[in-house]
Motif scaffolding. Structure first.
Motif, PDB file in Angstrom:
ATOM      1  N   LYS A  84       0.841  -1.189   0.000  1.00 50.98           N
ATOM      2  CA  LYS A  84       0.000   0.000   0.000  1.00 50.98           C
ATOM      3  C   LYS A  84       0.880   1.245   0.000  1.00 50.98           C
ATOM      4  O   LYS A  84       1.712   1.424   0.892  1.00 50.98           O
ATOM      5  CB  LYS A  84      -0.915  -0.017   1.226  1.00 50.98           C
ATOM      6  N   SER A 138       1.694   3.991  -9.053  1.00 53.74           N
ATOM      7  CA  SER A 138       0.307   3.994  -8.576  1.00 53.74           C
ATOM      8  C   SER A 138       0.302   4.208  -7.065  1.00 53.74           C
ATOM      9  O   SER A 138       1.155   3.689  -6.341  1.00 53.74           O
ATOM     10  CB  SER A 138      -0.377   2.667  -8.920  1.00 53.74           C
ATOM     11  N   ASP A 168      -2.250   4.317  -3.562  1.00 60.11           N
ATOM     12  CA  ASP A 168      -3.550   3.987  -2.978  1.00 60.11           C
ATOM     13  C   ASP A 168      -4.174   5.188  -2.287  1.00 60.11           C
ATOM     14  O   ASP A 168      -5.396   5.271  -2.165  1.00 60.11           O
ATOM     15  CB  ASP A 168      -3.385   2.835  -1.972  1.00 60.11           C
TER      16      ASP A 168
END
Length: 212
Positions: free
Chosen positions: A2, A25, A27
């Motif tokens: 995460k 990316s 979260d």
């Protein structure tokens, strides 16, 4: 894993922010006070905005409020920097890695305070500070640093002493050296191989990769 992105109000490059968001990316995306202005300029929608909001643009704050972005307001008289408040918030959300942009800048007091936060919060999640010239991380017991756009690599103790420090694949290797915070001994090395390997025995050590 995460991952979280924190953008706060220090020195940033908008192009760097866009590049980081495009190539990784996240979260969670957190805008911290003036950092929300940078996010708006880069068309980034945060998951949460927080701080005392004394240095952000009113129209940007209003626009995010109209989007019903979660907002956490702290008083301007408080015992933590806004960056530390963001780390406190993230500690409760099982984050593995945090990338911070805008955590360094012309305010040396805020820069040093933010870097020292890595001692405690670095035990909860891996932290990387990025600005237009530097990538800063807390050393692990063993890690590899690939040769990259950063010309220099420096080892800077956060604790008074850091023991059994070794680094190979660099212009000036070390073998089980003791570094102390009152010395500049570990500054401005250069990676001469595809990667450098760093070993740390005991103590808190910053790895600072820099370019001019």
């Amino acid at each position: 894993m995460k991952r979280a992105l924190v953008i706060t109000g220090g020195q940033v490059s908008l192009n760097q922010i866009k590049e980081v968001v495009a190539n990784a990316s996240f979260d969670l995306k957190i805008g911290v006070d003036h950092g929300i202005d940078y996010m708006a300029e880069c068309d980034i929608i945060p998951d949460v905005i927080l701080g005392d909001f004394d240095s952000c643009q009113r129209d940007v704050l209003s626009a995010y409020e109209k989007r019903h972005i979660e907002k956490i307001v702290f008083p301007d008289k408080k015992d933590m920097t806004d960056t530390q408040l963001a780390f406190e918030w993230l500690e409760e959300r099982s984050v593995d890695e945090v990338v911070v942009l805008g955590g360094t800048g012309s305010r040396m007091d805020h820069t040093l305070a933010n870097l020292f936060l890595m001692i405690d919060y670095g035990k909860t999640f891996n932290i990387t500070f990025l600005d237009p010239y530097n990538r800063i991380r807390l050393a692990k017991s063993r890690q590899t640093i690939d040769q990259s756009i950063y010309k220099y690599i420096s080892l800077l103790p956060l604790s008074e002493y850091v023991h059994n420090v070794s680094i190979s694949g660099v212009k000036y290797p070390l073998n089980k050296a003791t570094l102390k915070s009152s010395s500049s001994y570990g500054i401005s090395n250069e990676i001469t191989s595809k990667a450098a390997t760093i070993l740390v025995g005991e103590g808190e050590l910053l790895i600072i990769e820099s370019k001019d």
